[in-house]
Design a protein around this motif. Structure first.
Motif, PDB file in Angstrom:
ATOM      1  N   ASP A 167       0.966  -1.378   0.255  1.00 36.58           N
ATOM      2  CA  ASP A 167      -0.020   0.009   0.186  1.00 36.58           C
ATOM      3  C   ASP A 167       1.205   0.957  -0.119  1.00 36.58           C
ATOM      4  N   ASP A 168       1.873   1.065  -0.209  1.00 41.48           N
ATOM      5  CA  ASP A 168       2.570   1.926  -0.089  1.00 41.48           C
ATOM      6  C   ASP A 168       2.891   3.026  -1.448  1.00 41.48           C
ATOM      7  N   PRO A 169       3.254   4.415  -1.501  1.00 40.54           N
ATOM      8  CA  PRO A 169       3.118   4.975  -2.930  1.00 40.54           C
ATOM      9  C   PRO A 169       4.300   4.684  -3.686  1.00 40.54           C
ATOM     10  N   GLY A 170       4.033   3.501  -5.007  1.00 34.57           N
ATOM     11  CA  GLY A 170       5.073   3.483  -5.492  1.00 34.57           C
ATOM     12  C   GLY A 170       5.581   3.880  -6.924  1.00 34.57           C
ATOM     13  N   PHE A 171       4.184   4.544  -7.536  1.00 40.19           N
ATOM     14  CA  PHE A 171       4.935   5.418  -8.566  1.00 40.19           C
ATOM     15  C   PHE A 171       3.668   6.306  -9.183  1.00 40.19           C
ATOM     16  N   TRP A 172       3.915   7.657  -9.936  1.00 44.84           N
ATOM     17  CA  TRP A 172       2.219   8.830  -9.909  1.00 44.84           C
ATOM     18  C   TRP A 172       2.282   8.404 -11.680  1.00 44.84           C
TER      19      TRP A 172
END
Length: 522
Positions: A167-172
């Motif tokens: 659930d961590d931010p991986g990419f935008w």
């Protein structure tokens, strides 16, 4: 299926392919990379970014053409726990200035050919860039900038990935910007895993024997799945193309004619309806036995039945049409190999729930048009620093797509246009796409776009902008009669204007709002 509490998507892909070190993974115009070389370079970049002082969850701008450095950059950043912000290569300095400020990117990985554009963006607005890393420099590097290959060579491969969670931010990914400013769409480390497990493997049926080639670039959600997530999840090979996907450039790769391909031909091609139409209209369309295509995929806009049928008749390969979105990362309704109803988008992908709702939020009956909502594990977390739009789109477990659809009694979904593109003529909804798809059945029509135009009485009627095929001819009256014969009378375009080209986003989506603006100014 569940993911472990510690999950790094980059390391996940490297682990899957640990036994394929000698197999080719990427081929671009500069050469080929094996899985072993790719693994090492991803981990070298991971180490390099950490050595530069970049920390977990800080953003790096990824402004790069589709070359082997792109997937190395994307996964190298994720491996380090840094968040790559993949952006369109066809934008203006003003666009990049906005994206730099919005993302607060600390570093940029940029193609040499795009460096001057990025520098112009840096001068336009405050930004926090501390590092410039240049892929395939075209001249002398600016002070403080580093060449991509030299940076990798200076660092030993990272031993372990950042201990990120699913659930961590991986990419935008930025939304395409067909209406308003683009929105930074934040995806997790777990999201691409789900798109591969729910769509890439079971629906497309990709295997390690496939060679994938995507006309949609890697910075699009569609292209990212096509040319990175899906093929690397099964150990396939990928052909990358930096140049625009013109018919000639595409045909060259189909036939394995680039020097780096060494005759290796794509077996699966990922395109969009506009591209398929242009290729079928090309006098250089290859013969069936000149290519190795076993299947094609289409997304971005609904595929007109006529295009799918003509392509299948010529190549013997089906086009699997589906709908996805930046917000859901990839396709969630799709036709299937051997189960295609051209003219529809198919049925829900297993693992996703679909609802069609009316303006009051209630489910619509079978056969009626409603707003499309999706629930599934690949939904983005939010739009960065945009609470209002986030709340409009991400509603509990559901994501509002902005598309309108109908569903038939067999469970197949048919596209009816964007929510802001739908027309009400004589009190009845008219789908611009339905009229456009009908016009495109005419042998002289290459493309069309339909909008609403007020007549002399202030009532909304349909107007079609039509692009004819090279050398073809058709009259206003002829096209109106053609549509009248095939659709309900109130749907035919009351006005037709012939144009040389249609305004589009960089993804190839028709920008009907620009045509509406043009009409207001007329």
């Amino acid at each position: 299926m569940t993911l472990p509490s510690t999950f790094n998507f980059a390391q996940h892909l490297l682990d899957l392919n640990a036994g394929r070190s000698g197999k080719t993974v990427y081929i671009d115009d500069h050469g080929a990379l094996t899985y072993g070389q790719f693994d090492e370079r991803v981990r070298r970049l991971s180490a390099a970014l950490q050595a530069l002082g970049l920390r977990r969850e800080e953003r790096v701008l990824l402004l790069m053409h589709d070359v082997n450095h792109w997937p190395v950059s994307f996964l190298g950043a994720m491996h380090a726990g840094v968040v790559p912000v993949a952006v369109n290569t066809l934008l203006t300095p003003d666009d990049y200035a906005y994206m730099l400020a919005n993302s607060r990117a600390q570093a940029a990985l940029v193609s040499g050919a795009l460096l001057s554009t990025l520098q112009a963006a840096m001068e336009k607005a405050p930004n926090e860039l501390r590092h410039l890393i240049v892929s395939h420099p075209t001249g002398e590097l600016p002070a403080g900038a580093q060449a991509f290959d030299a940076l990798l060579a200076a660092h030993a491969p990272a031993v372990a990935p950042a201990p990120t969670s699913p659930d961590d931010p991986g990419f935008w990914l930025f939304s395409s910007g067909s209406t308003g400013k683009p929105k930074g769409t934040v995806h997790t480390h777990g999201n691409p895993y789900w798109t591969a497990e729910l769509y890439g493997k079971p629906v497309l049926g990709l295997t390690e024997d496939d060679v994938c080639f995507s006309a949609a670039k890697l910075y699009f959600a569609y292209g990212l799945g096509n040319a990175l997530t899906f093929p690397l999840s099964v150990g396939a090979s990928v052909v990358l193309m930096a140049e625009r996907p013109t018919p000639a450039a595409t045909f060259r790769r189909w036939q394995g004619a680039s020097e780096a391909q060494a005759g290796l031909k794509p077996t699966v091609f990922f395109g969009a309806p506009t591209g398929f139409a242009g290729m079928l209209a090309s006098p250089d369309l290859p013969a069936k036995d000149a290519v190795a295509l076993r299947m094609c995929s289409s997304a971005g806009e609904a595929l007109p039945a006529e295009i799918g049928q003509r392509f299948k008749a010529h190549f013997g390969a089906e086009i699997i049409d589906g709908i996805g979105s930046t917000e859901m990362l990839h396709i969630f309704i799709s036709n299937r190999p051997g189960d295609i109803r051209y003219g529809t988008t198919g049925r829900p992908v297993e693992g996703y729930e679909i609802e069609l709702r009316d303006e009051a939020g209630q489910p619509v009956p079978v056969g009626e048009v409603g707003d499309l909502y999706i629930k599934g594990p690949s939904s983005a977390l939010m739009y960065w620093a945009n609470r209002e739009k986030s709340r409009e789109t991400f509603q509990g477990g559901w994501t509002k797509s902005g598309d309108k659809y109908s569903r038939d009694a067999d469970g197949y979904y048919t596209y009816a246009g964007r929510s802001d593109d739908m027309l009400k003529v004589s009190g009845i909804y008219v789908s611009p796409f339905e009229v456009e798809a009908t016009l495109m059945q005419h042998p002289a029509v290459l493309e069309s776009a339909v909008i609403g135009k007020e007549d002399d009485e202030g009532l909304t009627k349909t107007k079609a902008f039509v692009v004819l095929k090279p050398g073809a001819a058709a009259t206003d009256a002829e096209l109106k009669a053609f549509v009248k014969e095939r659709l309900a009378p109130y749907k035919y375009p009351r006005f037709i204007e012939f144009v040389d080209e249609l305004p589009k986003t960089a993804t190839g989506k028709i920008q009907r709002f620009r045509l509406r603006e043009r009409e207001k100014q007329a």
